[in-house]
Design a protein around this motif. Structure first.
Motif, short mmCIF file in Angstrom:
data_model
loop_
_atom_site.label_atom_id
_atom_site.label_comp_id
_atom_site.label_asym_id
_atom_site.label_seq_id
_atom_site.Cartn_x
_atom_site.Cartn_y
_atom_site.Cartn_z
N UNK A 93 -3.32 -16.94 -32.75
CA UNK A 93 -3.25 -16.49 -34.14
C UNK A 93 -1.90 -15.84 -34.43
N UNK A 94 -1.31 -16.25 -35.55
CA UNK A 94 0.01 -15.77 -35.91
C UNK A 94 1.12 -16.76 -35.62
N UNK A 95 0.82 -17.77 -34.77
CA UNK A 95 1.84 -18.77 -34.45
C UNK A 95 1.83 -19.95 -35.42
N UNK A 96 0.85 -20.00 -36.32
CA UNK A 96 0.70 -21.14 -37.23
C UNK A 96 0.64 -20.62 -38.67
N UNK A 229 0.51 -22.93 -24.77
CA UNK A 229 0.56 -23.06 -23.31
C UNK A 229 1.65 -24.03 -22.87
N UNK A 230 1.96 -25.03 -23.69
CA UNK A 230 3.03 -25.97 -23.35
C UNK A 230 4.41 -25.37 -23.62
N UNK A 231 4.44 -24.18 -24.21
CA UNK A 231 5.70 -23.47 -24.47
C UNK A 231 6.59 -24.18 -25.48
N UNK A 232 5.97 -24.96 -26.37
CA UNK A 232 6.72 -25.65 -27.42
C UNK A 232 7.46 -24.62 -28.28
N UNK A 233 8.69 -24.92 -28.65
CA UNK A 233 9.46 -23.99 -29.49
C UNK A 233 8.94 -23.99 -30.92
N UNK A 234 8.83 -25.17 -31.51
CA UNK A 234 8.28 -25.27 -32.87
C UNK A 234 7.65 -26.64 -33.06
N UNK A 235 6.81 -26.74 -34.06
CA UNK A 235 6.20 -28.02 -34.41
C UNK A 235 5.87 -28.00 -35.90
N UNK A 258 7.18 -16.09 -29.00
CA UNK A 258 8.41 -15.47 -28.50
C UNK A 258 9.52 -15.56 -29.54
N UNK A 259 9.47 -16.58 -30.39
CA UNK A 259 10.43 -16.69 -31.50
C UNK A 259 9.94 -15.92 -32.72
N UNK A 260 8.65 -15.97 -32.97
CA UNK A 260 8.11 -15.29 -34.14
C UNK A 260 8.29 -13.79 -34.10
N UNK A 261 8.44 -13.26 -32.91
CA UNK A 261 8.65 -11.81 -32.77
C UNK A 261 10.11 -11.41 -32.92
N UNK A 262 11.00 -12.39 -33.04
CA UNK A 262 12.43 -12.11 -33.12
C UNK A 262 12.87 -12.06 -34.58
N UNK A 294 4.77 -16.90 -37.45
CA UNK A 294 5.16 -18.04 -38.28
C UNK A 294 5.18 -17.71 -39.76
N UNK A 295 4.38 -16.73 -40.18
CA UNK A 295 4.36 -16.33 -41.58
C UNK A 295 5.75 -15.96 -42.09
N UNK A 296 6.61 -15.49 -41.21
CA UNK A 296 7.93 -15.06 -41.60
C UNK A 296 8.85 -16.18 -42.04
N UNK A 297 8.41 -17.43 -41.91
CA UNK A 297 9.21 -18.57 -42.38
C UNK A 297 8.74 -19.06 -43.75
N UNK A 298 7.76 -18.43 -44.33
CA UNK A 298 7.33 -18.82 -45.67
C UNK A 298 8.42 -18.51 -46.69
N UNK A 299 8.45 -19.30 -47.75
CA UNK A 299 9.40 -19.07 -48.83
C UNK A 299 8.70 -18.60 -50.09
N UNK A 300 7.70 -19.35 -50.51
CA UNK A 300 7.06 -19.09 -51.80
C UNK A 300 5.57 -18.81 -51.61
N UNK A 301 4.98 -18.24 -52.66
CA UNK A 301 3.55 -17.97 -52.61
C UNK A 301 2.77 -19.28 -52.50
N UNK A 302 1.63 -19.27 -51.83
CA UNK A 302 0.90 -20.51 -51.53
C UNK A 302 0.40 -21.21 -52.79
N UNK A 303 0.43 -22.56 -52.80
CA UNK A 303 -0.15 -23.34 -53.91
C UNK A 303 -1.67 -23.41 -53.73
N UNK A 304 -2.38 -22.53 -54.38
CA UNK A 304 -3.80 -22.34 -54.11
C UNK A 304 -4.62 -23.61 -54.33
N UNK A 305 -4.36 -24.32 -55.43
CA UNK A 305 -5.16 -25.51 -55.73
C UNK A 305 -4.93 -26.60 -54.68
N UNK A 306 -3.77 -26.59 -54.03
CA UNK A 306 -3.49 -27.56 -52.97
C UNK A 306 -4.05 -27.11 -51.63
#
Length: 428
Positions: A93-96, A229-235, A258-262, A294-306
């Motif tokens: 939780x927090x990585x997506x 667990x696979x230690x993927x950087x991003x997806x 590990x990136x999200x905390x930076x 991952x939330x820290x990469x958001x730009x705009x408020x979510x499109x609720x209807x979508x």
């Protein structure tokens, strides 16, 4: 021991009767066709309509107050995917975060993770990459002042083969790793349906100092993943295919913790990625303070209807479970391959109606594919396409001669697979 199949219609119906996931078909709107095109656009969950109408009603009744008073408050709407989105791809939780479209998210990730210099600036992709990925990477190279053609290393299958070998990808990384800034490959290749060895390739990339990113457009909701667990950087991934969230649906993004905390990691910033405690203190707090994860990469408020249809779909995934879906998927595609390859059907004269006019370009190894089978038509592809259309089969044609079919375990049945094989046998 390989499964034992039979060619009779009764056998297919018995498989459906024993299917523990059969009940989920009733949770979808099923069109009056034989639909095996979930790899292009998933079918609509019935609950999506209810979810969207709820948001429309809340908007009508509450106006702006819906941000905090709606049944599912809009201010924190993206957080309802914190658990379900993470479970979907094997994350914590927090990585997506669910946001934007796939290519937008890819650009956002490359803004942070593609940090080229004169020596190490190349990007390793597959030669048959989906065009949008290629466009994104070429444009990133150009923005950084590098030649878009020279800057891409294109991994090709061996001569006479249609899919990549893990050892060849790893060999390229080991040989040219000091040139490569980013390895960006698909979890499941869109054209052939090949499932790549993500943990092995990720480990090889990182061992040579490369960032490992993945396009999961055809993997999310299709195959079990373990990104943390696979230690993927991003997806990144889209949600309109196997995730059934509707045309142009909101995509998803994974950033390892590990990136999200930076907080100092460079990124393109927007107000919804800011710390929610200070998000609306626009005059007093003018400096961007990214939210952790991952939330820290958001730009705009979510499109609720979508996002409402995605919420409806992920409820079903959470209930069904990816491992159970994978088990059924393997059975569906295994059965279809057996029907296509084998001396499966005989007509009233006892003559074989097997399907000899197709070449399977998807790996035959079940562990190396998702639920898509890609068939190359060896003779008269237009005739085959007309036969499929006449029989009410909705599949996907990739010119000039490949047909992609994807029996999706949430809503396709073994009887539909049997019917599809009969149509192919008649068209061959």
């Amino acid at each position: 021991m390989p499964p034992v199949y039979e060619s009779s219609e009764e056998f297919a119906k018995r498989l459906d009767e024993r299917d523990p996931l059969a009940r989920f078909r009733e949770r979808f709107e099923i069109p009056p066709v034989l639909y095996v095109n979930g790899n292009s656009l998933g079918l609509m969950p019935k609950a999506a309509r209810t979810r969207v109408i709820q948001e429309l009603d809340d908007w009508s009744r509450l106006g702006v107050e819906g941000h905090f008073q709606a049944k599912t408050p809009w201010f924190s709407y993206h957080e309802i995917f914190r658990e379900s989105g993470a479970a979907l791809v094997g994350a914590r939780p927090g990585e997506v975060v669910m946001m934007n479209g796939l290519t937008v998210n890819l650009h956002l990730m490359m803004a942070s993770f593609y940090r080229p210099d004169a020596k190490r600036h190349k990007i390793l992709i597959e030669d048959g990459a989906f065009p949008s990925d290629t466009y994104a990477m070429e444009s990133q190279l150009a923005v950084h002042g590098f030649d878009p053609v020279e800057g891409l290393i294109r991994q090709r299958p061996r001569d006479g083969e249609t899919t990549l070998r893990t050892e060849d990808v790893v060999a390229t990384i080991e040989a040219r790793g000091d040139e490569i800034a980013l390895v960006l490959l698909p979890g499941v290749q869109y054209y052939t349906g090949q499932l790549l060895d993500m943990p092995a390739i990720t480990a090889a990339a990182q061992a040579r100092g490369c960032i490992a990113g993945w396009d999961l457009a055809h993997a999310a909701g299709n195959v079990p993943l373990a990104l943390h667990d696979w230690n993927v950087d991003f997806a990144v991934w889209c949600s309109y295919k196997y995730l059934n969230a509707g045309p142009g649906a909101v995509g998803g993004c994974f950033v390892h913790e590990r990136h999200g905390a930076d907080a100092k990691l460079p990124r393109l910033a927007g107000w919804w990625g800011n710390d929610p405690a200070t998000r609306f203190r626009m005059d007093a707090e003018r400096t961007f303070v990214p939210r952790a994860g991952a939330d820290g990469w958001q730009l705009s408020n979510p499109p609720i209807l979508a996002m409402a249809p995605l919420a409806a779909s992920l409820e079903i995934f959470s209930e069904a479970g990816m491992q159970s879906l994978r088990t059924k998927s393997l059975a569906l595609t295994g059965y279809l391959e057996w029907l296509i390859r084998g001396d499966s059907f005989r007509n009233s004269r006892g003559v074989s109606e097997a399907v000899p006019s197709f070449e399977l370009i998807t790996p035959s190894d079940p562990a190396a594919r998702g639920c898509q089978l890609s068939l190359r038509v060896l003779d008269e592809p237009k005739i085959v396409l007309r036969a499929l259309e006449a029989a009410g089969v909705v599949a996907d044609h990739r010119p000039p001669d490949v047909i992609r079919v994807a029996p999706v375990p949430l809503y396709n049945t073994f009887h539909e697979v049997w019917r599809l094989a009969r149509v192919l046998a008649g068209a061959a």
